[in-house]
Structure formats: structure tokens, C-alpha cells
Write a protein that holds these residues in place. Structure first.
Motif, short mmCIF file in Angstrom:
data_model
loop_
_atom_site.label_atom_id
_atom_site.label_comp_id
_atom_site.label_asym_id
_atom_site.label_seq_id
_atom_site.Cartn_x
_atom_site.Cartn_y
_atom_site.Cartn_z
N PRO A 1 0.98 -1.35 -0.09
CA PRO A 1 0.01 0.10 -0.01
C PRO A 1 0.79 1.34 -0.06
CG PRO A 1 0.09 -0.97 2.45
CD PRO A 1 0.97 -1.88 1.50
N GLN B 1 -8.90 4.14 4.24
CA GLN B 1 -8.27 3.37 3.23
C GLN B 1 -9.11 3.88 2.03
OE1 GLN B 1 -9.30 2.38 6.46
NE2 GLN B 1 -9.48 -0.02 6.12
N SER C 1 -8.93 2.94 -2.21
CA SER C 1 -8.44 2.12 -3.35
C SER C 1 -8.97 2.35 -4.50
CB SER C 1 -8.78 0.80 -3.18
OG SER C 1 -8.13 0.15 -1.71
N ASP D 1 -3.76 1.11 -3.67
CA ASP D 1 -4.35 1.21 -2.23
C ASP D 1 -3.80 2.33 -1.45
OD1 ASP D 1 -6.04 -1.07 -2.76
OD2 ASP D 1 -4.31 -2.24 -2.58
N GLN E 1 -5.90 -2.60 4.48
CA GLN E 1 -5.77 -2.47 3.12
C GLN E 1 -6.96 -3.33 2.29
OE1 GLN E 1 -2.31 -3.52 1.45
NE2 GLN E 1 -2.45 -3.35 -0.62
#
Length: 377
Positions: free
Chosen positions: A7, A49, A51, A56, A156
Motif C-alpha cells: 500500500p 483506506q 483504493s 491502495d 488495505q
């Protein structure tokens, strides 16, 4: 669907600026959050988080003083924001950062519209993407720093698979002609979900408070205030200080000696040792001048509203059975409550009341109006 790569950690203004530049160019982004509600007196978002189909981002709001750069991205109608059971995440993000949201897709609402028996993210990802998600960090302290690598990987994954999950669900929604309703419900989620409130002292949230006598309620209020002060000083949730049941047992016992606290089944020896003197001081002060307690007035439905609610509930249940979906897909609870309190007398009025779900109005409006008019016949 791509496998998870390392990430991108966003913990300074420059990395946030770069993240925003990329996110603002995306057709869709997936969002999840981690908070510390089980570990702090006032919870806060501790990790965000986000994405894309390629990357991510793990954004650390505890390291960043200003997240306002994300506002235009989240409010951009050209970018679809994908959540799973997003009401909690949205409420927390509104509270902490005053974000607003448009163009949403909620994968739990989508699964509900498809009559999925398992609405959890892990079950859906396993079924549709054949990936097993880790669950062990659901109760972790996300306010701690540094976060362990395995915690970061867990966080993640919660956003990484959402775009692929959406892509798997959309064809099924189209096939069953439920995509438009799902998108309307997702949009309403972003518009109507209020900002989460910070923790507030509230006697009436204590489990078991309803049937207590006035005298017991009076002492319970004093004990609850003491618990709030202790929890705030320690920055811990109130349940980690003294449980609701223990407070009620103390209030019902009205102890005169600290030794009596050790006899209560829901109060541990450690709690008596740490908080016993504070408890006894509270009881003694209350005994000198007990406060009078007035129960709050609950907004009860009228007989007419109860009857209307029952008719609408029965209709949506039968309609759900006929279509093979849960009843809240036919009529969400928010709409049911709205029509219970504010019935429409015409299709025009009903259309206005159902303005956030025009597809439902087109499909069910005349049936609903017929039900609402039954009370006048």
C-alpha cells in the motif's frame, strides 16, 4: 482483479497531495475506515483506506492535520465512491472532517437487493472473488502507533476488493432490474446519513434503565456521571471503567460501606480497588441530596399512525415475498417511517415524499397510495 501490492502510506502533506491528484482522475474509488471506538472515550477515525483499480492508499489522519484536500474528490459526482455498509464510515467521516458524498455504490445494499443470505464483506468477497479475508483485527486499537504490518494489510484488504466486488454485483443487479434502486439507495445513504455525534453522557442509554424505580434512577444518574468523569480522564470507553449492570447493582444496593461493593456480582475486585472510593463518595453525596429524575417523553405513534405503519409493513412484506427480496428492498425503513408520519393524499404528494427514490415511485407509487387512502374509506 489484481492482487494486493504494497500500500501507499499517506502521512504527510506531499503524499496526500499526490494521492489526491491520482484519486481525482479515477472513475471509481473504494473507501473504508478504521476507528478506535473500543479504545477511547471519544472515538475518531484513525485510518482511511482508499483504493483505485491499481493502488491502495492508507491515509493516516492522526499524522495529518489537514485532510481538506480530499473534499473535492469525495464530492465529485464524476467519481463513484464504493463502500460496504457505508453508513458508519460516512457518519464518522462527516463528523471528523466535514466531508460530503455524492455518487455512491454500497456493496452491502447491493447484496441486500440481490437477496444474498450473507451480507458481510468477507462472505461476499469469498463467494464472488474467491478470496478469504482476515478478520482478527476487527477489534484492534487503530489509534495506536506504529500500526503493525499485518494490521495495515488487514485494513488495505477492506477497500482493495470493493471495486471488483461492485463489478461482480452490477450485472446481477441489471439482470434482476434492481440497479437503479440500488444506486438511489446508495445516493440517499450519502445524503441522509447524519454526522456521528461525539460521546455524550446519557442516563437513558444504560441497558436495563427502563424499569428502575425513581430513587434507583436518581442514584444511577450520579454514578453514571462519576463513570463518565473516570472514563474521560483515562480516555477509555465507559464500558472499560464499569459495566452498566454493575452501575445498576450499586444503585439498587445503595451501599453504606465500601466492603459491600465486593459482594456485587458484576464488580470485580480490581474495580473495587481502583474505583471503590470514588463510588462511595458519589453514593454519600447523593444520599445527602438525591436529585429528582424525570423520564423523557418518547414520541409515540398515534393509533392512526400505528395502523398505517402496519398496513405498509404488511404490503412491503408480501411484495418482498412475491419478488424474492427482503422487505426493506421494497421499502426502506426510512421511507416506511416517513410515510407513517406524513401520509400522501395524491400521487403528486407521494412523488415529492419519494423524491430520493423515483424508481420505487414508478414501480410501487400507485399501490402505496391505495394503501394510504384505505384509512379514509
Amino acid at each position: 482483479m489484481n492482487q494486493m501490492q504494497e500500500p501507499i502510506i499517506v502521512s504527510d502533506p506531499l503524499s496526500l497531495h499526490r494521492a489526491v491528484q491520482n484519486l481525482s482522475q479515477q472513475p471509481a474509488i473504494a473507501i473504508d475506515t478504521e476507528s478506535n471506538s473500543l479504545h477511547a472515550y471519544h472515538e475518531q477515525v484513525c485510518l482511511i483506506q482508499i483504493s483505485t483499480s491499481e493502488e491502495d492508499y492508507l491515509i493516516d489522519p492522526l499524522a495529518l492535520k489537514d485532510l481538506s484536500g480530499l473534499k473535492p474528490v469525495l464530492a465529485d459526482s464524476a467519481i463513484q465512491k464504493i463502500f460496504h455498509a457505508g453508513d458508519y464510515d460516512i457518519a464518522c467521516l462527516k463528523r471528523d472532517f466535514n466531508f460530503s458524498f455524492v455518487n455512491l455504490f454500497d456493496t452491502m445494499l447491493a447484496a441486500t437487493a440481490l437477496a444474498e443470505p450473507n451480507l458481510g464483506l468477507s462472505g461476499l468477497v469469498e463467494k464472488y472473488l474467491h478470496v478469504t479475508l482476515e478478520k482478527k483485527f476487527q477489534r484492534a486499537d487503530w489509534g495506536a502507533r506504529p500500526l503493525k504490518p499485518e494490521m495495515l494489510a488487514y485494513a488495505q484488504a477492506d477497500s482493495h476488493y470493493l471495486i471488483a466486488l461492485r463489478d461482480a454485483l452490477v450485472p446481477l443487479l441489471k439482470e434482476k432490474d434492481r440497479l437503479s434502486i440500488l444506486l438511489e439507495d446508495s445516493e440517499a445513504l450519502g445524503l441522509l446519513t447524519p454526522a456521528m455525534k461525539n460521546h455524550e453522557e446519557n442516563l437513558w442509554r444504560i441497558k436495563g434503565v427502563i424499569n428502575l424505580k425513581p430513587r434507583t434512577l436518581s442514584l444511577l444518574q450520579a454514578l453514571n456521571h462519576t463513570r463518565e468523569l473516570l472514563a474521560s480522564a483515562a480516555n477509555l470507553p465507559i464500558f472499560k471503567i464499569i459495566s452498566d449492570q454493575a452501575l445498576i447493582e450499586i444503585a439498587q444496593t445503595e451501599p453504606k460501606f465500601i466492603e459491600e461493593l465486593s459482594l456485587l456480582p458484576s464488580l470485580s475486585r480490581g474495580q473495587v480497588r481502583r474505583f471503590g472510593q470514588k463510588i462511595m463518595t458519589t453514593v454519600d453525596h447523593w444520599r445527602e441530596k438525591p436529585a429528582e429524575i424525570h423520564r423523557p417523553r418518547n414520541g409515540r405513534l398515534s393509533a392512526e399512525q400505528i395502523e398505517r405503519h402496519e398496513r405498509l409493513s404488511e404490503w412491503r412484506k408480501l411484495q418482498g415475498i412475491a419478488e424474492g427480496v427482503p422487505s426493506n428492498v421494497i421499502m426502506p425503513k426510512e421511507l416506511l417511517d416517513s410515510l407513517t408520519s406524513h401520509p400522501a393524499n395524491s400521487l403528486g404528494e407521494l412523488k415529492q415524499l419519494m423524491n430520493l427514490t423515483p424508481t420505487r415511485f414508478e414501480r410501487y407509487g400507485r399501490q402505496i397510495l391505495t394503501i394510504l387512502k384505505e384509512e379514509n374509506q
